[in-house]
Structures are given as C-alpha cells and as structure tokens.
Design an enzyme around this catalytic site. Structure first.
Site, mmCIF file in Angstrom:
data_model
loop_
_atom_site.group_PDB
_atom_site.id
_atom_site.type_symbol
_atom_site.label_atom_id
_atom_site.label_comp_id
_atom_site.label_asym_id
_atom_site.label_seq_id
_atom_site.Cartn_x
_atom_site.Cartn_y
_atom_site.Cartn_z
ATOM 1 N N CYS A 278 0.832 -1.201 0.000
ATOM 2 C CA CYS A 278 0.000 0.000 0.000
ATOM 3 C C CYS A 278 0.871 1.256 0.000
ATOM 4 C CB CYS A 278 -0.935 0.001 1.205
ATOM 5 S SG CYS A 278 -2.054 1.421 1.269
ATOM 6 N N CYS B 167 -6.198 -2.819 7.252
ATOM 7 C CA CYS B 167 -7.403 -1.991 7.186
ATOM 8 C C CYS B 167 -8.594 -2.707 6.573
ATOM 9 C CB CYS B 167 -7.111 -0.691 6.441
ATOM 10 S SG CYS B 167 -6.715 -0.869 4.689
#
Length: 381
Positions: free
Chosen positions: A120, A217
């Site tokens: 990410c 997440c």
C-alpha cells in the site's frame, strides 16, 4: 548575512517562509497524521489534508483496530475543519483493490504470507497519492509514519525512528530515492507515542486518545482466511496435514488457514511432541508439520530489492549488514550477497525461525540506524 546553501529556512528544508511552502499531509484519521497536520499548520505552512478511501468502509464502520474506515475519514475531516485547512477525500477503492488486495489474496493462495501494508505504501500512498500532491503544487508530502529522513552526503537517507518501539522502517523499505526526496516524516524524532498524544492534546485534537490501528485496514476483524474466501470463492480446498516424515496426521479445510511457524490451532492434538507448520504445499493442498528445529533458516533468497545505499548493490560481492525478517523481531547480523541489481542471497549468522515467502527482508547498516533497502523473500528452504 547570506544563508549557507545547506541551511534550511524552514523546518521542512525549504529556503522560503512556511506560508509559501505547501505541504500535502496524508491523513488516515488517526492521532499521528492528525498531529502532523495540526503542527505544520501551527507553524504557518500551507497545509492541504488528503484522505484516501481505500475500500468499502461500511463493514468496518466504528470498528476499533482498523485504519481508513468511515469513522477515520470523518475524524480526518473534523481535524481539518477545526484546525482550519482544506481537506479532500479521494476514492482509491479500485486502485487499492488492483494494487494491494488482489495480490494479497493470490499470495495467500500460493502459500505465502504477504504484508499488504508495504504494498500500500509502495503502490498507492507513495506513488499515486504522491503524484496527487505534485498535482496540487505541493512542495512536499508529509505522513505520520515513525521513521526519520536525514540528508547525508549523497542526498536524503532513510533512518529508523528515535523510538525503537514505534519504528516503522520495516514497512517503508521500498521507498525510492526519488520519493524520499519529496517525503517528510515529522514524527520520526519523537521519543515516544506519549509525546505525540501530548502534542495532540496541546492542539486540542479530539483524536488525542484514539486507539492505534492494529489490523490490516481491509481485515478489521483479523480474519484473513475469511477475507480470502470472500475474494476467491471456492479457492480454499481441503487437504491433509502431514508430518515431515510422511505420516498423515489429520485433515484441514484449506491451506489459507495456516502460516509458516504456526503451532496453535493445527487440529492434531494428542501428540507427544509439539509440532509447527514448516511448509505449505499448495499444489497438493498439504500442510507439512514438524519439530521446531525444522523452522531454523540460515539462507534467505530475496528479490525485488529496493536499494538505498550510497553505492550500487552490485558494487560489492558481499555486504555485512543487519536484517529484519519480520516487523516484530529485532535485526540479525547477516551477509548480503548480490546476485543482480534486484536480487540477492542473505546468509544469517544465527538461524531465524519461521522465515516465510511473502514476508519482507529489510536491510540496515550494522550497528546504525540507516535503512539500506530491502526486498521480498520468495521461497523457503
């Protein structure tokens, strides 16, 4: 008296007043990035906050331990409103799925143990978001990561955070020199998270006591296998649990439920010796278990290396370094032998247990704080 060319006029290293220095702050909604934005705004910088919506946050709304959820977007927006700087929410769901989530699922199905937070940072935050910051005519982009950027003789260097307990260098090894020139990490010098929370309270931020994110997440409940099954329906095929000596000890409901080094939850109780997962045979749907000593590894192959040293990786036949093979483990002394500009073999001076394909191998200078780079472990021995 004229300033020396190496003397910055402001705290971000630009030879101009803070009011003329635009900085985009990547805001997750947590206390760290909120403090960065509030502190820079208080210093007079032209702050622009940006929050990425990375996935459908409805399922994770108000759940503790996950970042980038709906609650976090709301918190980031509120900080911007209260402090008084513009804030934007960008929809990156499709980019995030293509660049991070799909690889996460495929890696698990291939028997690896991926680290999506690194991907990410590499593929979304420090690539696409960084380009967005440039489009906004920002001089730099700041984040709430606990890591230090120092300017050395050859340019910006990446160093561990002052607080070893908060250091995030393991997750940022893939930051390129070009990205490092544009990035700033204002929290890296702090001695503890308590200092960050004290700054948040000083700025009157409501997130001062907000819990830290713990889980990935898009996996807010920590159930990785459940997410994989939703992303790849029918991919988790049952198979056998086999001892390294060939004995079949039981059955399982899918290789994705197991990781290298796992001991608990194997479903093969009643045996005298403690057994660990030592290998995952994806093709035959077998989970191979064995005694702990089978987990010990001294040779680790690494690829996709991002090198941050002052001289090229291949400028030496071997490098005496320290490496981290998991984020939660301390560095170990090792010898790094380059095989190409992006590939190498790492020999550990003392064996490490539970080395797994898909994890990162991050390289540090021996006895120092500098991050020399890192790469991905691509197969086990």
């Amino acid at each position: 008296m004229p300033l020396d060319e190496n003397t910055p006029l402001n705290s971000l290293g630009f030879a101009k007043p803070p009011a003329e220095t635009r900085v985009v702050v990547a805001m997750s909604g947590g206390v760290d990035s909120s403090v960065v934005a509030a502190q820079l705004a208080a210093e007079g910088y032209d702050v622009v906050g940006v929050t990425l919506q990375l996935y459908d946050h409805g399922a994770a709304l108000a759940k503790k331990g996950a970042c980038c959820a709906g609650r976090d977007i709301h918190d980031a927006r509120r900080v911007a409103e209260e402090v008084g700087f513009p804030h934007y929410v960008l929809d990156y769901e499709s980019v995030f799925r293509d660049a991070v989530i799909d690889e996460f699922a495929d890696s698990y199905l291939a028997g690896a143990t991926p680290v999506p937070c690194i991907r990410c940072n590499e593929r979304v935050k420090f690539r696409d978001l960084l380009e967005t910051a440039r489009d906004l005519d920002a001089d730099c982009m700041a984040t709430g990561h606990y890591i230090q950027r120092r300017v050395g003789a050859q340019g910006p260097e990446l160093h561990c955070a002052a607080d070893a307990g908060r250091d995030q260098s393991y997750f940022l090894f893939s930051t390129t020199p070009e990205q490092l020139a544009y990035l700033r990490f204002p929290l890296g010098h702090l001695g503890s998270k308590a200092e960050t929370r004290a700054l948040a309270a000083r700025h009157g931020l409501r997130v001062a006591d907000k819990p830290d994110s713990q889980d990935i997440c898009f996996v807010p409940d920590g159930n990785y296998a459940g997410v994989i099954e939703k992303l790849r329906p029918g991919a988790a095929e049952p198979g056998e649990i086999v001892h390294a000596d060939g004995r079949v000890l039981g059955t399982h409901n899918g290789v994705i439920h197991y990781t290298i080094g796992q001991r608990r939850g194997l479903g093969i109780g009643g045996l005298e010796e403690p057994l660990y997962v030592v290998r995952l045979d994806v093709d035959s749907h077998r989970v191979i278990v064995g005694p702990k000593d089978m987990l010990a590894t001294r040779t680790v192959p690494v690829r996709e290396i991002n090198w941050l040293g002052d001289t090229p990786l291949t400028s030496r036949s071997e490098w005496h370094v320290s490496v981290k093979l998991r984020s939660t483990r301390p560095p170990r002394e090792a010898v790094l032998r380059p095989l190409s500009e992006t590939g190498a073999e790492v020999e550990l001076l003392t064996p490490e247990e539970g080395v797994s394909p898909g994890q990162a191998c991050v390289v540090y200078e021996t006895g120092g704080t500098r991050v020399l780079g890192g790469g991905w472990i691509w197969r086990g021995y």
